[in-house]
Design a protein around this motif. Structure first.
Motif, PDB file in Angstrom:
ATOM      1  N   ILE A  79     -12.901  -0.820  -9.619  1.00  7.87           N
ATOM      2  CA  ILE A  79     -11.833  -0.407  -8.717  1.00  7.87           C
ATOM      3  C   ILE A  79     -12.436   0.071  -7.390  1.00  7.87           C
ATOM      4  CG2 ILE A  79      -9.971   1.256  -8.375  1.00  7.87           C
ATOM      5  CD1 ILE A  79      -9.636   1.188 -11.448  1.00  7.87           C
ATOM      6  N   VAL A  80     -11.945  -0.499  -6.271  1.00  9.90           N
ATOM      7  CA  VAL A  80     -12.431  -0.103  -4.948  1.00  9.90           C
ATOM      8  C   VAL A  80     -11.383   0.679  -4.157  1.00  9.90           C
ATOM      9  CG1 VAL A  80     -14.125  -1.956  -4.765  1.00  9.90           C
ATOM     10  CG2 VAL A  80     -11.822  -2.339  -3.921  1.00  9.90           C
ATOM     11  N   ALA A  81     -10.113   0.594  -4.539  1.00  9.19           N
ATOM     12  CA  ALA A  81      -9.049   1.322  -3.844  1.00  9.19           C
ATOM     13  C   ALA A  81      -7.854   1.486  -4.779  1.00  9.19           C
ATOM     14  CB  ALA A  81      -8.622   0.584  -2.587  1.00  9.19           C
ATOM     15  N   VAL A  82      -7.003   2.448  -4.429  1.00  6.75           N
ATOM     16  CA  VAL A  82      -5.810   2.714  -5.230  1.00  6.75           C
ATOM     17  C   VAL A  82      -4.625   2.919  -4.291  1.00  6.75           C
ATOM     18  CG1 VAL A  82      -4.739   4.269  -6.896  1.00  6.75           C
ATOM     19  CG2 VAL A  82      -7.174   3.819  -7.035  1.00  6.75           C
ATOM     20  N   THR A  83      -3.492   2.322  -4.669  1.00  7.98           N
ATOM     21  CA  THR A  83      -2.258   2.593  -3.938  1.00  7.98           C
ATOM     22  C   THR A  83      -1.262   3.250  -4.893  1.00  7.98           C
ATOM     23  OG1 THR A  83      -1.246   0.436  -4.418  1.00  7.98           O
ATOM     24  CG2 THR A  83      -2.558   0.595  -2.414  1.00  7.98           C
ATOM     25  N   VAL A  84      -0.490   4.173  -4.350  1.00  7.00           N
ATOM     26  CA  VAL A  84       0.593   4.798  -5.095  1.00  7.00           C
ATOM     27  C   VAL A  84       1.855   4.534  -4.293  1.00  7.00           C
ATOM     28  CG1 VAL A  84       1.567   6.947  -5.946  1.00  7.00           C
ATOM     29  CG2 VAL A  84      -0.888   6.555  -6.099  1.00  7.00           C
ATOM     30  N   ASN A  85       2.795   3.858  -4.922  1.00 10.51           N
ATOM     31  CA  ASN A  85       4.042   3.467  -4.263  1.00 10.51           C
ATOM     32  C   ASN A  85       3.760   2.741  -2.940  1.00 10.51           C
ATOM     33  OD1 ASN A  85       5.477   4.637  -6.375  1.00 10.51           O
ATOM     34  ND2 ASN A  85       5.549   6.603  -5.341  1.00 10.51           N
ATOM     35  N   HIS A  86       2.804   1.834  -2.967  1.00 11.01           N
ATOM     36  CA  HIS A  86       2.435   0.953  -1.853  1.00 11.01           C
ATOM     37  C   HIS A  86       1.756   1.664  -0.687  1.00 11.01           C
ATOM     38  CE1 HIS A  86       4.655  -2.092  -4.014  1.00 11.01           C
ATOM     39  NE2 HIS A  86       5.693  -1.284  -4.043  1.00 11.01           N
ATOM     40  N   GLU A  87       1.175   2.836  -0.914  1.00  9.45           N
ATOM     41  CA  GLU A  87       0.418   3.554   0.105  1.00  9.45           C
ATOM     42  C   GLU A  87      -0.969   3.862  -0.436  1.00  9.45           C
ATOM     43  OE1 GLU A  87       2.231   7.013   1.799  1.00  9.45           O
ATOM     44  OE2 GLU A  87       4.206   6.094   1.824  1.00  9.45           O
ATOM     45  N   TYR A  88      -2.001   3.606   0.384  1.00 13.28           N
ATOM     46  CA  TYR A  88      -3.362   3.925  -0.037  1.00 13.28           C
ATOM     47  C   TYR A  88      -3.516   5.434  -0.153  1.00 13.28           C
ATOM     48  CZ  TYR A  88      -4.703  -0.878   0.811  1.00 13.28           C
ATOM     49  OH  TYR A  88      -4.788  -2.238   0.750  1.00 13.28           O
ATOM     50  N   VAL A  89      -4.168   5.867  -1.226  1.00  7.50           N
ATOM     51  CA  VAL A  89      -4.361   7.300  -1.458  1.00  7.50           C
ATOM     52  C   VAL A  89      -5.787   7.557  -1.929  1.00  7.50           C
ATOM     53  CG1 VAL A  89      -1.941   7.790  -2.016  1.00  7.50           C
ATOM     54  CG2 VAL A  89      -3.520   7.161  -3.825  1.00  7.50           C
ATOM     55  N   ASN A  90      -6.176   8.814  -1.830  1.00  4.43           N
ATOM     56  CA  ASN A  90      -7.453   9.280  -2.347  1.00  4.43           C
ATOM     57  C   ASN A  90      -7.321   9.456  -3.856  1.00  4.43           C
ATOM     58  OD1 ASN A  90      -9.643  11.010  -3.077  1.00  4.43           O
ATOM     59  ND2 ASN A  90      -9.765  11.695  -0.949  1.00  4.43           N
TER      60      ASN A  90
END
Length: 88
Positions: free
Chosen positions: A38-49
């Motif tokens: 995994i290189v990135a995560v989105t929550v409800n279509h927004e990139y988050v930490n």
């Protein structure tokens, strides 16, 4: 109690019900998702930490290196790090 849908590269992976708030890091580092790159995560279509706290119904999308978007994120990050090193 709230339900969260987890996707990997926009493909449904699992739905999980939670009784209390949690950090994304707790889910991503578990074995069920930790084996993917995994290189990135989105929550409800927004990139988050990954330290983001989830406390309501959400859609989590884990972007891996093996997707087109994931490779672009990885490439941009590598270029940024190399340019930062070059200018120092």
């Amino acid at each position: 109690m709230f339900k969260t849908e987890i996707k990997i590269n926009d493909v449904h992976y699992k739905k999980i019900a939670f009784a209390k708030s949690f950090k994304l890091k707790e889910i991503i580092t578990r074995k069920l998702i930790g084996e993917h790159k995994i290189v990135a995560v989105t929550v409800n279509h927004e990139y988050v930490n990954i330290d983001e706290v989830i406390s309501e119904k959400s859609q989590i999308n884990c972007i891996t290196y093996f997707s087109h978007e994931g490779r672009l994120i990885y490439q941009d990050t590598a270029i940024f790090i190399m340019m930062k090193a070059f200018y120092r």
